[in-house]
Motif scaffolding. Structure first.
Motif, short mmCIF file in Angstrom:
data_model
loop_
_atom_site.label_atom_id
_atom_site.label_comp_id
_atom_site.label_asym_id
_atom_site.label_seq_id
_atom_site.Cartn_x
_atom_site.Cartn_y
_atom_site.Cartn_z
N LEU A 291 50.73 -20.05 43.76
CA LEU A 291 52.18 -19.48 43.79
C LEU A 291 52.96 -20.22 42.63
O LEU A 291 54.27 -19.82 42.33
CB LEU A 291 52.87 -20.02 45.18
CG LEU A 291 52.31 -19.08 46.41
CD1 LEU A 291 53.09 -20.11 47.45
CD2 LEU A 291 52.63 -17.84 46.20
N LYS A 292 52.23 -21.15 41.89
CA LYS A 292 52.93 -21.92 40.85
C LYS A 292 54.16 -22.70 41.26
O LYS A 292 55.20 -22.61 40.47
CB LYS A 292 53.30 -21.08 39.56
CG LYS A 292 51.97 -20.49 38.72
CD LYS A 292 52.28 -19.70 37.70
CE LYS A 292 51.17 -19.15 36.70
NZ LYS A 292 50.10 -18.43 37.46
N ASP A 293 53.76 -23.36 42.38
CA ASP A 293 54.91 -23.80 43.32
C ASP A 293 55.16 -25.51 42.78
O ASP A 293 54.10 -26.26 42.73
CB ASP A 293 54.50 -23.90 44.63
CG ASP A 293 55.65 -24.01 45.45
OD1 ASP A 293 56.55 -25.22 45.08
OD2 ASP A 293 55.96 -23.54 46.54
N ASP A 408 63.82 -24.19 37.21
CA ASP A 408 62.61 -24.07 37.79
C ASP A 408 62.28 -23.40 39.06
O ASP A 408 61.33 -22.30 39.34
CB ASP A 408 61.82 -25.27 37.77
CG ASP A 408 61.51 -25.78 36.53
OD1 ASP A 408 61.37 -25.24 35.73
OD2 ASP A 408 61.32 -27.20 36.62
N THR A 411 62.98 -19.42 38.64
CA THR A 411 61.97 -18.95 37.98
C THR A 411 60.92 -18.76 38.96
O THR A 411 60.17 -17.55 39.06
CB THR A 411 61.29 -19.92 36.99
OG1 THR A 411 62.29 -19.88 35.82
CG2 THR A 411 60.17 -19.34 36.22
N TYR A 412 60.59 -19.69 39.87
CA TYR A 412 59.78 -19.60 41.07
C TYR A 412 60.02 -18.43 41.66
O TYR A 412 59.12 -17.66 42.16
CB TYR A 412 59.51 -20.81 41.81
CG TYR A 412 58.70 -20.91 43.15
CD1 TYR A 412 57.70 -21.16 42.87
CD2 TYR A 412 59.42 -20.73 44.03
CE1 TYR A 412 56.55 -21.04 44.07
CE2 TYR A 412 58.67 -20.71 45.26
CZ TYR A 412 57.17 -20.95 45.36
OH TYR A 412 56.45 -20.85 46.38
N LYS A 414 61.45 -15.66 41.00
CA LYS A 414 61.20 -14.35 40.52
C LYS A 414 59.86 -13.92 40.44
O LYS A 414 59.66 -12.65 39.97
CB LYS A 414 62.07 -14.42 39.01
CG LYS A 414 63.60 -14.34 39.19
CD LYS A 414 64.03 -14.58 37.78
CE LYS A 414 65.46 -14.88 37.81
NZ LYS A 414 65.98 -15.21 36.51
N GLN A 415 58.89 -14.90 40.67
CA GLN A 415 57.47 -14.51 40.49
C GLN A 415 57.10 -13.49 41.67
O GLN A 415 57.44 -13.41 42.54
CB GLN A 415 56.52 -15.69 40.80
CG GLN A 415 56.72 -16.81 39.90
CD GLN A 415 55.87 -18.11 40.19
OE1 GLN A 415 54.87 -18.26 39.35
NE2 GLN A 415 56.20 -18.71 41.24
N PRO A 416 56.21 -12.51 41.17
CA PRO A 416 55.68 -11.31 41.92
C PRO A 416 55.00 -11.86 43.21
O PRO A 416 54.94 -11.63 44.46
CB PRO A 416 54.66 -10.66 41.02
CG PRO A 416 55.34 -10.74 39.68
CD PRO A 416 55.82 -12.26 39.48
N ALA A 417 54.22 -13.06 42.94
CA ALA A 417 53.41 -13.50 44.26
C ALA A 417 54.44 -14.44 45.02
O ALA A 417 53.77 -14.34 46.31
CB ALA A 417 52.79 -14.82 43.39
N VAL A 418 55.58 -14.40 44.82
CA VAL A 418 56.68 -15.05 45.79
C VAL A 418 57.54 -13.99 46.25
O VAL A 418 57.86 -14.13 47.54
CB VAL A 418 57.58 -15.98 45.13
CG1 VAL A 418 58.70 -16.71 45.77
CG2 VAL A 418 56.67 -17.19 44.62
N THR A 419 57.76 -13.04 45.44
CA THR A 419 58.69 -12.02 45.89
C THR A 419 58.07 -11.24 47.36
O THR A 419 56.86 -11.08 47.14
CB THR A 419 58.55 -10.76 44.65
OG1 THR A 419 59.40 -11.33 43.53
CG2 THR A 419 59.86 -9.76 45.17
#
Length: 510
Positions: A291-293, A408, A411-412, A414-419
């Motif tokens: 998730l680039k969390d 940050d 940005t997190y 808005k990521q497709p993996a988080v949406t």
């Protein structure tokens, strides 16, 4: 503190006593006082106290939710010193918490004596808080007759109480929580010695109503139950914010704040075991990396090898976990070669660190998002979901911009993996609720995974116990088998055809 194969869930409950023992001691004490009260009254030792003197102790005990044990059981942490029955799912028995309920009852009795009913209604909440924790742990537990005993009724039934069905316990809890919220008022007297909300009645209503929603969501498998009327109760709270206010931000969290003062420091401050023996679970690290969390940077430390290689502490490649289900030797080998991320140093070295949250705003937002996904309420699921993530990340943003910035966070989000995706609404909501619980909120993440199945806890390693299965409950206390055997035996037969087993499926989960 070092945890080994002989220490597990019970440590977080180490102050709990068995019901029968408490009732026995209280009954002897009171019966003796009735016979010899003339000779035993000491004018220099008060036998009565203002309920405010009980409140702070109750709050400190109830809201102390920080435990490594829950993080081990939920595949967030790995203990690398020796085998952990919690981590490997080999636990057995836990204890009842009637000692804590007895203290709540004492506060209520003192409130009635001096005419300060607000303490009584806070007592309704704390009773509910404790009994919910107990029934989540075991299934059916004594409640109605047990309360009679704690209220000084020492009939045989009260001394050896029957076990209430889980359905009946939840009905009583929901009614008590509603009564508490409806009845707290300025006319009920000032609430003193309140270390959570400083006597603010509206804040207490927010916490109680939010806790009510947690309880209702925990009953999601019973949404068709007409006796509990779960969806209607949920709607009654959400649709009437003037009567049933809810938490509105992290500022409203029901939490214990720590200070760099002896007796008030973060519970794992200067804990030698936490400094050396606790690492992040690899499945949790992979979840955060996928998730680039950036919360990974405040939950963990980068591996020694990545430091040697010159990687930035904000480089996701600098983090690797241990396998929670693996044998100890395998994890020790990986750890000693410098390829494992330990828990962040702040948990052992910062006396203040972060508060212990019992009931929080991020959790509320995830509960509301799940309610929309289930069709219980209408509303913007994405607003609740992103609101939950944003507030969770703000809470964990250790010392401001040290780890990640406000930009940050956006940005997190808005990521497709988080949406949010239409086919995975519930898994995504529950996963974010799970990430938010790292080293906080007690065993909620375990109970939620048990209820929903999300996220999947890996059990493939050779170190796993219980036949590779994740337990569903804890077995009843030994003292209950010895002192209240008939009633506990009846409760076991009623609920668990296979006997008092950690894999038994309680009514709540059926």
């Amino acid at each position: 503190m070092t945890f080994n194969s002989h220490q597990s869930f019970y440590i977080m409950k180490k102050s709990y006593l068995y019901l029968s023992g408490i009732i026995f001691l209280v009954s002897i004490t009171l019966s003796s006082c009735k016979k010899f009260d003339y000779y035993q009254i000491n004018p220099n030792t008060p036998t009565q106290a203002d309920p405010s003197l009980e409140l702070a102790n109750i709050e400190q005990t109830a809201f102390a939710t920080i435990t490594t044990e829950a993080s081990l059981a939920t595949r967030q942490l790995v203990y690398a010193q020796s085998s952990s029955t919690t981590q490997n799912y080999g636990w057995q028995r836990a204890d009842f918490s009637y000692k804590n309920i007895a203290q709540v009852v004492k506060m209520e009795q003192e409130a009635a004596r001096i005419g300060k009913p607000n303490y009584k209604y806070l007592g309704k909440f704390f009773r509910s808080y404790y009994i919910v924790g107990m029934t989540l742990t075991f299934g059916d537990v004594p409640y109605a007759q047990a309360m009679q005993a704690l209220n000084n009724n020492f009939s045989d039934g009260a001394l050896r109480p029957v076990y209430d069905a889980q359905e009946d316990i939840y009905l009583q809890v929901l009614n008590d929580l509603k009564l508490a919220s409806d009845s707290l008022s300025a006319s009920g007297g000032t609430i003193n010695n309140d270390i959570i909300y400083n006597g603010d009645i509206t804040q207490w209503k927010k916490a109680i109503n939010t806790f009510s929603l947690r309880v209702l969501m925990s009953l999601s498998k019973k949404e068709a139950n007409t006796k509990l009327n779960i969806k209607q109760r949920f709607n009654d709270i959400v649709s009437n914010p003037s009567k049933y206010p809810l938490l509105t931000s992290n500022d409203d969290n029901a939490k214990l704040t720590y200070y760099d003062i002896v007796g008030n420091r973060y519970p794992y401050n200067n804990n030698n075991s936490l400094k050396t023996d606790y690492y992040l679970d690899d499945s949790f690290v992979k979840m955060l990396k996928d998730l680039k969390d950036p919360r990974l940077f405040v939950y963990a430390t980068q591996t020694p090898n990545s430091v040697t290689a010159g990687l930035s502490p904000k480089d996701f490649n600098a983090y690797t976990g241990l396998i929670g289900s693996a044998p100890v030797a395998d994890n020790v080998q990986k750890m000693t070669t410098g390829n494992a991320s330990a828990i962040n140093r702040r948990y052992a070295y910062d006396a203040v660190n972060e508060p212990s949250v019992a009931i929080g705003y991020p959790e509320l937002q995830f509960i509301l998002a799940e309610a929309v996904a289930r069709g219980w309420i209408t509303g913007d699921i994405n607003k609740f979901y992103t609101g939950g993530i944003r507030s969770a990340m703000l809470f964990s943003r250790y010392k401001g911009d040290l780890a990640y910035t406000l930009d940050d966070i956006e940005t997190y989000l808005k990521q497709p993996a988080v949406t949010l995706q239409s086919g995975t609404l519930l898994p995504q909501v529950i996963m974010q609720r799970y990430i938010n619980t790292f080293m906080n909120t007690g065993w909620q993440s375990f109970y939620e995974q048990r209820r929903t199945g999300f996220p999947t806890f890996e059990t493939a390693g050779a170190g796993i116990l219980n036949g590779g299965k994740i337990p569903k409950r804890w077995m009843y206390p030994t003292a209950e088998l010895n002192n209240n055997g008939v009633n506990v035996d009846n409760a076991i037969k009623r609920q668990y055809p296979g006997g008092d087993d950690i894999n038994g499926v309680m009514w709540l989960l059926q």
